[in-house]
Write a protein that holds these residues in place. Sequence first.
Motif, PDB file in Angstrom:
ATOM      1  N   HIS A  27      42.578  99.944  94.608  1.00  0.00           N
ATOM      2  CA  HIS A  27      41.404 100.814  94.671  1.00  0.00           C
ATOM      3  C   HIS A  27      40.501 100.376  93.522  1.00  0.00           C
ATOM      4  O   HIS A  27      40.947 100.288  92.372  1.00  0.00           O
ATOM      5  CB  HIS A  27      41.775 102.286  94.532  1.00  0.00           C
ATOM      6  CG  HIS A  27      40.586 103.180  94.612  1.00  0.00           C
ATOM      7  ND1 HIS A  27      39.904 103.387  95.795  1.00  0.00           N
ATOM      8  CD2 HIS A  27      39.919 103.857  93.663  1.00  0.00           C
ATOM      9  CE1 HIS A  27      38.874 104.175  95.556  1.00  0.00           C
ATOM     10  NE2 HIS A  27      38.857 104.473  94.272  1.00  0.00           N
ATOM     11  N   GLN A  63      37.012  98.094 102.254  1.00  0.00           N
ATOM     12  CA  GLN A  63      37.141  99.312 103.052  1.00  0.00           C
ATOM     13  C   GLN A  63      36.809 100.539 102.201  1.00  0.00           C
ATOM     14  O   GLN A  63      36.905 100.509 100.987  1.00  0.00           O
ATOM     15  CB  GLN A  63      38.575  99.431 103.583  1.00  0.00           C
ATOM     16  CG  GLN A  63      39.022  98.254 104.433  1.00  0.00           C
ATOM     17  CD  GLN A  63      38.202  98.112 105.693  1.00  0.00           C
ATOM     18  OE1 GLN A  63      37.995  99.082 106.419  1.00  0.00           O
ATOM     19  NE2 GLN A  63      37.706  96.917 105.954  1.00  0.00           N
ATOM     20  N   ASN A  64      36.445 101.628 102.875  1.00  0.00           N
ATOM     21  CA  ASN A  64      36.232 102.942 102.248  1.00  0.00           C
ATOM     22  C   ASN A  64      35.198 102.893 101.125  1.00  0.00           C
ATOM     23  O   ASN A  64      35.375 103.518 100.076  1.00  0.00           O
ATOM     24  CB  ASN A  64      37.563 103.506 101.720  1.00  0.00           C
ATOM     25  CG  ASN A  64      38.594 103.624 102.817  1.00  0.00           C
ATOM     26  OD1 ASN A  64      38.276 104.021 103.934  1.00  0.00           O
ATOM     27  ND2 ASN A  64      39.824 103.235 102.521  1.00  0.00           N
ATOM     28  N   TYR A 113      35.847 101.509  96.317  1.00  0.00           N
ATOM     29  CA  TYR A 113      36.287 100.978  97.605  1.00  0.00           C
ATOM     30  C   TYR A 113      37.734 100.519  97.495  1.00  0.00           C
ATOM     31  O   TYR A 113      38.310 100.475  96.412  1.00  0.00           O
ATOM     32  CB  TYR A 113      35.395  99.815  98.057  1.00  0.00           C
ATOM     33  CG  TYR A 113      35.289  98.672  97.083  1.00  0.00           C
ATOM     34  CD1 TYR A 113      36.184  97.602  97.139  1.00  0.00           C
ATOM     35  CD2 TYR A 113      34.310  98.645  96.106  1.00  0.00           C
ATOM     36  CE1 TYR A 113      36.091  96.544  96.240  1.00  0.00           C
ATOM     37  CE2 TYR A 113      34.204  97.592  95.211  1.00  0.00           C
ATOM     38  CZ  TYR A 113      35.099  96.547  95.290  1.00  0.00           C
ATOM     39  OH  TYR A 113      35.009  95.510  94.404  1.00  0.00           O
ATOM     40  N   ASP A 114      38.296 100.164  98.643  1.00  0.00           N
ATOM     41  CA  ASP A 114      39.656  99.640  98.708  1.00  0.00           C
ATOM     42  C   ASP A 114      39.601  98.171  99.098  1.00  0.00           C
ATOM     43  O   ASP A 114      38.773  97.763  99.915  1.00  0.00           O
ATOM     44  CB  ASP A 114      40.488 100.421  99.724  1.00  0.00           C
ATOM     45  CG  ASP A 114      40.662 101.873  99.308  1.00  0.00           C
ATOM     46  OD1 ASP A 114      40.794 102.128  98.095  1.00  0.00           O
ATOM     47  OD2 ASP A 114      40.657 102.753 100.190  1.00  0.00           O
TER      48      ASP A 114
END
Length: 180
Positions: A27, A63-64, A113-114
Amino acid sequence: GTETTQVRMMDEVVTLDVLAEEPAHAHVTANFSMRNLGSQAESMAVRFPLGAESEFYDIQEIQNFGVRVNEKPVSFQRVVQETEIYGQKVQMPWATFQVTFPPGEDVFIKVSYDLTGTAWEYDNYVEFSYTLETGAGWKESIGSAVIIVRLPYEASELNVLDLHANPAMSGIQGREASWT
């Protein structure tokens, strides 16, 4: 491009929290302190890369993704632009979001983000990519930058590559390795 800005990145602190899972994930939180050194407010679409370089110039999308400006969440748009990495042209996804920079005031941008790590085929290392060169688009140099990698185990020269060879290496303490 040919556009210029009076906004300087005063500092950047990036923390990669590596998770204890397979495949390797982290993360990422990046905090930026920006200051408009000019006398006029500047409003612009700020960009952040949504891709991380993986093996053989492939782009792995993060991602995210989320972004905050002065602690307030802001919306972003995903755009794709041809970008050159090590002489290779690739299609890079970017997040763009509007920010106004008042003169003489600090504006704080936080992205999170990931990211999936890229395992090296020839040994047991995993690489997490972070692009520092996008800071070159701001006025002057980046004031200071700190990269922190927080591992799920003790950090040492046995599990952090180039620990002593990299002049930016600040050191290790407990589970953290850092570069300044």
